[in-house]
Motif scaffolding. Structure first.
Motif, PDB file in Angstrom:
ATOM      1  N   HIS A   1      -8.133   9.223  27.368  1.00 48.03           N
ATOM      2  CA  HIS A   1      -7.132   8.199  27.676  1.00 48.03           C
ATOM      3  C   HIS A   1      -6.221   7.900  26.484  1.00 48.03           C
ATOM      4  CE1 HIS A   1      -8.505   7.196  31.723  1.00 48.03           C
ATOM      5  NE2 HIS A   1      -9.702   7.506  31.281  1.00 48.03           N
ATOM      6  N   GLY A   2      -6.090   8.866  25.579  1.00 43.52           N
ATOM      7  CA  GLY A   2      -5.085   8.753  24.535  1.00 43.52           C
ATOM      8  C   GLY A   2      -5.512   8.015  23.289  1.00 43.52           C
ATOM      9  N   HIS A   3      -6.791   7.799  23.085  1.00 45.75           N
ATOM     10  CA  HIS A   3      -7.284   7.173  21.861  1.00 45.75           C
ATOM     11  C   HIS A   3      -7.805   8.239  20.908  1.00 45.75           C
ATOM     12  CE1 HIS A   3      -6.998   3.160  23.600  1.00 45.75           C
ATOM     13  NE2 HIS A   3      -7.660   3.587  24.660  1.00 45.75           N
ATOM     14  N   ALA A   4      -7.770   7.923  19.626  1.00 43.64           N
ATOM     15  CA  ALA A   4      -8.319   8.811  18.602  1.00 43.64           C
ATOM     16  C   ALA A   4      -9.506   8.087  17.966  1.00 43.64           C
ATOM     17  CB  ALA A   4      -7.273   9.153  17.559  1.00 43.64           C
ATOM     18  N   PRO A   5     -10.726   8.325  18.446  1.00 41.29           N
ATOM     19  CA  PRO A   5     -11.882   7.577  17.946  1.00 41.29           C
ATOM     20  C   PRO A   5     -12.305   8.016  16.551  1.00 41.29           C
ATOM     21  CG  PRO A   5     -12.578   9.213  19.550  1.00 41.29           C
ATOM     22  CD  PRO A   5     -11.082   9.254  19.532  1.00 41.29           C
ATOM     23  N   GLU A   6     -12.626   7.035  15.715  1.00 46.78           N
ATOM     24  CA  GLU A   6     -13.158   7.287  14.382  1.00 46.78           C
ATOM     25  C   GLU A   6     -14.513   6.598  14.270  1.00 46.78           C
ATOM     26  OE1 GLU A   6     -10.500   6.173  11.301  1.00 46.78           O
ATOM     27  OE2 GLU A   6      -8.828   7.413  12.031  1.00 46.78           O
ATOM     28  N   PHE A   7     -15.510   7.351  13.813  1.00 49.54           N
ATOM     29  CA  PHE A   7     -16.884   6.861  13.745  1.00 49.54           C
ATOM     30  C   PHE A   7     -17.208   6.332  12.353  1.00 49.54           C
ATOM     31  CE2 PHE A   7     -17.134   9.381  17.505  1.00 49.54           C
ATOM     32  CZ  PHE A   7     -18.233   8.929  18.226  1.00 49.54           C
ATOM     33  N   THR A   8     -17.890   5.194  12.326  1.00 49.23           N
ATOM     34  CA  THR A   8     -18.482   4.670  11.098  1.00 49.23           C
ATOM     35  C   THR A   8     -19.872   4.157  11.431  1.00 49.23           C
ATOM     36  OG1 THR A   8     -16.295   3.908  10.345  1.00 49.23           O
ATOM     37  CG2 THR A   8     -18.224   3.053   9.179  1.00 49.23           C
ATOM     38  N   ARG A   9     -20.854   4.523  10.630  1.00 48.59           N
ATOM     39  CA  ARG A   9     -22.220   4.023  10.864  1.00 48.59           C
ATOM     40  C   ARG A   9     -22.649   3.159   9.697  1.00 48.59           C
ATOM     41  NH1 ARG A   9     -27.621   4.488  10.326  1.00 48.59           N
ATOM     42  NH2 ARG A   9     -27.437   5.863   8.518  1.00 48.59           N
ATOM     43  N   THR A  10     -23.088   1.945  10.009  1.00 45.22           N
ATOM     44  CA  THR A  10     -23.578   1.014   9.007  1.00 45.22           C
ATOM     45  C   THR A  10     -24.937   0.513   9.455  1.00 45.22           C
ATOM     46  OG1 THR A  10     -21.307   0.304   8.551  1.00 45.22           O
ATOM     47  CG2 THR A  10     -23.088  -1.088   7.703  1.00 45.22           C
ATOM     48  N   ASP A  11     -25.962   0.824   8.676  1.00 44.31           N
ATOM     49  CA  ASP A  11     -27.325   0.437   9.041  1.00 44.31           C
ATOM     50  C   ASP A  11     -27.626   0.920  10.463  1.00 44.31           C
ATOM     51  OD1 ASP A  11     -27.720  -0.738   6.554  1.00 44.31           O
ATOM     52  OD2 ASP A  11     -26.857  -2.626   7.213  1.00 44.31           O
ATOM     53  N   ASP A  12     -27.859  -0.017  11.381  1.00 48.80           N
ATOM     54  CA  ASP A  12     -28.214   0.392  12.744  1.00 48.80           C
ATOM     55  C   ASP A  12     -27.049   0.247  13.708  1.00 48.80           C
ATOM     56  OD1 ASP A  12     -28.010  -2.330  12.889  1.00 48.80           O
ATOM     57  OD2 ASP A  12     -29.918  -2.659  13.911  1.00 48.80           O
ATOM     58  N   ARG A  13     -25.837   0.181  13.192  1.00 51.90           N
ATOM     59  CA  ARG A  13     -24.663  -0.037  14.030  1.00 51.90           C
ATOM     60  C   ARG A  13     -23.730   1.168  13.972  1.00 51.90           C
ATOM     61  NH1 ARG A  13     -21.857  -4.265  11.466  1.00 51.90           N
ATOM     62  NH2 ARG A  13     -20.166  -2.886  10.798  1.00 51.90           N
ATOM     63  N   ILE A  14     -23.206   1.545  15.132  1.00 51.93           N
ATOM     64  CA  ILE A  14     -22.184   2.589  15.218  1.00 51.93           C
ATOM     65  C   ILE A  14     -20.873   1.908  15.581  1.00 51.93           C
ATOM     66  CG2 ILE A  14     -21.479   4.758  16.286  1.00 51.93           C
ATOM     67  CD1 ILE A  14     -24.418   5.053  17.241  1.00 51.93           C
ATOM     68  N   ASP A  15     -19.866   1.993  14.709  1.00 52.15           N
ATOM     69  CA  ASP A  15     -18.541   1.449  14.989  1.00 52.15           C
ATOM     70  C   ASP A  15     -17.617   2.591  15.384  1.00 52.15           C
ATOM     71  OD1 ASP A  15     -19.288  -1.147  14.313  1.00 52.15           O
ATOM     72  OD2 ASP A  15     -18.779  -0.850  12.198  1.00 52.15           O
ATOM     73  N   ILE A  16     -16.936   2.419  16.508  1.00 53.32           N
ATOM     74  CA  ILE A  16     -15.963   3.411  16.972  1.00 53.32           C
ATOM     75  C   ILE A  16     -14.613   2.721  17.047  1.00 53.32           C
ATOM     76  CG2 ILE A  16     -15.376   5.048  18.791  1.00 53.32           C
ATOM     77  CD1 ILE A  16     -18.325   5.027  19.605  1.00 53.32           C
ATOM     78  N   THR A  17     -13.735   3.040  16.114  1.00 52.49           N
ATOM     79  CA  THR A  17     -12.391   2.463  16.075  1.00 52.49           C
ATOM     80  C   THR A  17     -11.438   3.386  16.813  1.00 52.49           C
ATOM     81  OG1 THR A  17     -12.860   1.395  13.953  1.00 52.49           O
ATOM     82  CG2 THR A  17     -10.541   1.633  14.581  1.00 52.49           C
ATOM     83  N   LEU A  18     -10.680   2.808  17.734  1.00 50.04           N
ATOM     84  CA  LEU A  18      -9.826   3.586  18.622  1.00 50.04           C
ATOM     85  C   LEU A  18      -8.391   3.575  18.109  1.00 50.04           C
ATOM     86  CD1 LEU A  18     -11.247   2.355  22.050  1.00 50.04           C
ATOM     87  CD2 LEU A  18     -11.945   4.322  20.679  1.00 50.04           C
ATOM     88  N   GLY A  19      -8.015   4.669  17.433  1.00 53.18           N
ATOM     89  CA  GLY A  19      -6.637   4.829  17.015  1.00 53.18           C
ATOM     90  C   GLY A  19      -5.794   5.393  18.154  1.00 53.18           C
ATOM     91  N   THR A  20      -4.550   5.709  17.834  1.00 57.27           N
ATOM     92  CA  THR A  20      -3.631   6.241  18.840  1.00 57.27           C
ATOM     93  C   THR A  20      -3.589   7.757  18.744  1.00 57.27           C
ATOM     94  OG1 THR A  20      -2.275   4.248  18.724  1.00 57.27           O
ATOM     95  CG2 THR A  20      -1.264   6.198  19.707  1.00 57.27           C
ATOM     96  N   GLY A  21      -3.698   8.416  19.882  1.00 59.78           N
ATOM     97  CA  GLY A  21      -3.633   9.871  19.923  1.00 59.78           C
ATOM     98  C   GLY A  21      -2.982  10.332  21.207  1.00 59.78           C
ATOM     99  N   ARG A  22      -3.160  11.588  21.517  1.00 64.68           N
ATOM    100  CA  ARG A  22      -2.651  12.150  22.763  1.00 64.68           C
ATOM    101  C   ARG A  22      -3.796  12.259  23.763  1.00 64.68           C
ATOM    102  NH1 ARG A  22       0.484  17.609  21.562  1.00 64.68           N
ATOM    103  NH2 ARG A  22       0.825  17.364  23.809  1.00 64.68           N
ATOM    104  N   PRO A  23      -3.520  12.008  25.036  1.00 62.29           N
ATOM    105  CA  PRO A  23      -4.592  12.140  26.035  1.00 62.29           C
ATOM    106  C   PRO A  23      -5.179  13.545  26.024  1.00 62.29           C
ATOM    107  CG  PRO A  23      -2.709  11.001  26.977  1.00 62.29           C
ATOM    108  CD  PRO A  23      -2.261  11.529  25.641  1.00 62.29           C
ATOM    109  N   GLU A  24      -6.509  13.636  25.989  1.00 62.92           N
ATOM    110  CA  GLU A  24      -7.209  14.919  25.979  1.00 62.92           C
ATOM    111  C   GLU A  24      -8.278  14.948  27.064  1.00 62.92           C
ATOM    112  OE1 GLU A  24      -8.770  15.858  22.149  1.00 62.92           O
ATOM    113  OE2 GLU A  24      -6.956  15.249  21.081  1.00 62.92           O
ATOM    114  N   PRO A  25      -7.861  14.859  28.329  1.00 60.19           N
ATOM    115  CA  PRO A  25      -8.870  15.027  29.386  1.00 60.19           C
ATOM    116  C   PRO A  25      -9.344  16.476  29.416  1.00 60.19           C
ATOM    117  CG  PRO A  25      -6.685  14.986  30.339  1.00 60.19           C
ATOM    118  CD  PRO A  25      -6.511  14.694  28.876  1.00 60.19           C
ATOM    119  N   GLY A  26     -10.504  16.694  29.895  1.00 61.18           N
ATOM    120  CA  GLY A  26     -11.042  18.051  29.934  1.00 61.18           C
ATOM    121  C   GLY A  26     -12.310  18.079  30.746  1.00 61.18           C
TER     122      GLY A  26
END
Length: 358
Positions: free
Chosen positions: A112-137
């Motif tokens: 849906h056009g987001h560019a997810p970036e992963f960060t892991r801190t302790d027991d938490r997974i953060d996924i920040t949704l940047g802007t990208g091009r839709p990549e359905p597949g």
């Protein structure tokens, strides 16, 4: 000796012949599964991406996750109230499940056009949704249809191209995946499955924990929206009082071992996933790799199901590692694959039940 399924089917036929009036109705269950297993509309809310993430595989369908929404960041944390302390004392499967959910969310976000970036801190997974091009597949399209198909397969081998696509999908730094497709090595793995399953079946605490997560009727599964619905494992739908009364009679070490012999021998192959280290970071990475493997399999109309007993019993896990030529390392997941039937989908709790304030 008649198989467990044969006895259940015979009981079902006998009750049907007697006109049993309170037969479980699967229609509401099927409707609920269809309502939650669909792709989002364009430009979905973040809660819809969470719904997609909850369709990820997870141990015992405990759904051991909590999601926090904060602007353009979705965080995933473990829900420790849903631990399975007997079968998973160090939370290995829990963190693997979080990895499956995180990868599913990322695939849906990219579609849906987001560019997810992963960060892991302790027991938490953060996924920040940047802007990208839709990549359905094909992996995105497969999310609603993926299931753990706990049934015999057709025994036919996969093509070399299908195996190549599965291996490519599972590729991830820090994770190795080994495929076993010849009968001799599948039988060797089956010996480990049976040995580990026998150990578990002799443990009353294991049986009690598993039974706590079993859902015997569609009504019970609908009410809880978690756990292992017996019909999703290929068992006939029977009245709850009957399945509960038969559980202790039919759920035996011998019956389960026979079931796994049938499952392994009818599978095209077995994949073993191993992380470079035995820690939550790599367990999450294993989950991400496995979910891509499972989605690619679904896209190819290939079924998958876990055979994790050998990695759940420490002594057998060490034997598995030695047999694979990786002594000292910890194999993480054992998964069979092949062509087979589609079973009733398992249910998930709705997004509002798993989204908590940031």
């Amino acid at each position: 000796m008649p198989s467990r399924r044969t006895l259940l089917v015979s009981a079902a036929a006998g009750l049907a012949a007697l006109g049993y009036a309170s037969w479980p109705d699967m229609a509401p269950y099927a409707e609920a599964a269809a309502q939650q297993r669909h792709l989002p509309a364009p430009d979905p809310e973040l809660s819809e991406l969470v719904r997609m993430a909850t369709l990820a595989p997870n141990g015992h369908n405990t759904q051991p996750w909590v999601f926090h929404l904060d602007g353009d960041t979705i965080s995933i944390r473990p829900d420790l109230s849903r631990r399975t302390a007997v079968v998973d004392p160090d939370d290995h499967h829990l963190f693997t499940s979080l990895g499956c959910a995180a990868e599913t969310l990322a695939i849906a976000a990219r579609a849906h056009g987001h560019a997810p970036e992963f960060t892991r801190t302790d027991d938490r997974i953060d996924i920040t949704l940047g802007t990208g091009r839709p990549e359905p597949g094909p992996l995105y399209a497969a999310i609603p249809a993926r299931q753990s198909t706990r049934a015999p397969y057709d025994g036919q081998p996969l093509t070399s191209d299908a195996l190549r696509q599965l291996a490519a999908a599972a590729g991830q730094e820090g994770i190795s995946v080994e495929f076993f497709t010849d009968d001799r090595r599948k039988e060797a793995l089956l010996d480990l499955v049976v040995a580990a399953n026998s150990t578990q079946m002799e443990d009353p605490a294991f049986i009690a924990e598993l039974r706590d997560w079993l859902r015997f009727t569609p009504e019970e599964a609908l009410g809880r929206r978690d756990g292992l619905f017996t019909a999703s494992s290929g068992n006939p739908v029977l009245p709850g009082w009957l399945t509960r009364s038969l559980f202790g009679v039919l759920f035996t070490k011998e019956a389960e071992n026979d079931k796994y012999r049938s499952h392994v021998r009818s599978s095209a192959g077995i994949a073993v996933f191993t992380g470079d280290a035995a820690d939550p970071e790599h367990w999450i990475a294993v989950g991400r790799a496995y979910q891509r493997f499972a989605l690619q399999a679904t896209a190819l109309d290939i079924r998958t199901a876990h055979l994790n007993q050998p990695v759940e019993v420490p002594r057998i896990r060490d034997e598995l590692a030695a047999w694979m030529g990786i002594p000292g390392r910890r194999p993480d997941l054992v998964v069979r694959f092949g062509h087979g039937p589609t079973l009733p989908m398992s249910l998930r709790r709705p997004p509002e039940a798993v989204i908590r304030p940031a």
